[in-house]
Design an enzyme around this catalytic site. Structure first.
Site, PDB file in Angstrom:
ATOM      1  CE  LYS A  53      12.113   7.711   1.152  1.00 16.68           C
ATOM      2  NZ  LYS A  53      12.577   7.993   2.527  1.00 16.68           N
ATOM      3  CB  SER A  69      18.847   5.620   3.234  1.00 18.95           C
ATOM      4  OG  SER A  69      18.920   4.999   4.506  1.00 18.95           O
ATOM      5  CG  ASP A  70      12.251   5.020   4.573  1.00 17.79           C
ATOM      6  OD1 ASP A  70      12.019   6.179   4.168  1.00 17.79           O
ATOM      7  OD2 ASP A  70      11.562   4.448   5.438  1.00 17.79           O
ATOM      8  CD  GLN A  71      16.042   4.883  11.638  1.00 19.59           C
ATOM      9  OE1 GLN A  71      15.611   5.906  12.123  1.00 19.59           O
ATOM     10  NE2 GLN A  71      17.274   4.446  11.836  1.00 19.59           N
TER      11      GLN A  71
END
Length: 191
Positions: A53, A69-71
Site C-alpha cells: 500500500k 498499514s494493514d491488520q
C-alpha cells in the site's frame, strides 16, 4: 526536509488515529490486491499489504513520505478478513468465542527508495459468546468493515476477557507508538 505526509488508506479509523499526532497529512486510496498468497502466514500477509500500500502510493508521489498499514486477524493460524456481511460477522464472532485471537498490525513508512517498517502483535481473549449476545452486538455496532468483526474502541470491548498488547491503538488499526518511532527516524518532530 520535505515533511509532506500521506496516509495510504481511506479508513476513517486510521485517519482519526493519525490526527492525534497533529501532523498535516493527506489520504489516498492505494490500488492493491489484498488477496492472501497461498500458504502466506497472517503476519507476513499484514507486512506485505502494508508495504504494498505504501509503495503503490509512494510511486505516484515522489519525495513524499507515505504510511501504509494493514491488520490481519489470526485464529488458529488462519487469517480472518473483514466480514462484509452481518452473517459473516456473526460467524466470525461465534468462531472466536472463548478463543485467543492474534491481531498483526503492520506499518510501512516509505519515500522513494527508503522503507521503514514495524509490526505490532495484539492478543485478544474472547469471553464465551452466545448467539443472542453476538446478534445484539453486530446489530448495535455493525462492525462489517473491521478485521475480527468488532470495534474495541466501542461496545466491542464487552466481548473480551483480556487484551494483551504494547500499543492500544494497534488494535484499532494504526499502532501510533511504532508509527511515532518510524516518523522520528524519517526526520519528523513528534510531538
Amino acid at each position: 526536509m520535505n515533511t509532506t505526509l500521506l496516509l495510504a488508506s481511506t479508513s476513517v479509523y486510521r485517519r482519526e488515529l493519525l490526527q492525534r499526532l497533529r501532523l498535516p497529512f493527506g489520504c489516498e486510496r492505494p490500488q492493491v490486491d489484498e488477496t492472501p498468497q497461498v500458504g502466506e502466514a497472517p503476519q507476513a500477509l499484514a507486512r506485505r499489504l502494508a508495504a504494498s500500500k505504501a509503495a503503490e502510493v509512494a510511486a505516484r508521489h515522489p519525495g513524499v513520505w507515505v504510511i501504509g498499514s494493514d491488520q490481519v486477524a489470526e485464529l488458529n493460524g488462519q487469517p480472518l478478513g473483514k466480514p462484509g456481511t452481518v452473517e459473516a460477522a456473526c460467524a466470525q464472532l461465534a468462531a472466536m468465542s472463548g478463543q485467543e485471537v492474534r491481531f498483526h498490525t503492520a506499518l510501512s513508512l516509505q519515500r522513494d527508495n527508503i522503507c521503514l517498517a514495524a509490526c505490532d502483535l495484539t492478543t485478544v481473549r474472547f469471553r464465551q459468546l452466545d448467539a443472542e449476545a453476538i446478534g445484539r452486538y453486530v446489530q448495535a455496532e455493525q462492525p462489517l468493515d473491521c478485521a475480527g468483526s468488532f470495534k474495541c474502541e466501542g461496545l466491542g470491548i464487552a466481548l473480551f476477557e483480556a487484551i494483551d498488547n504494547q500499543d492500544p491503538t494497534a488494535l484499532i488499526g494504526l499502532p501510533l507508538i511504532a508509527l511515532c518511532r518510524l516518523l522520528r527516524q524519517a526526520g519528523f518532530s513528534v510531538p
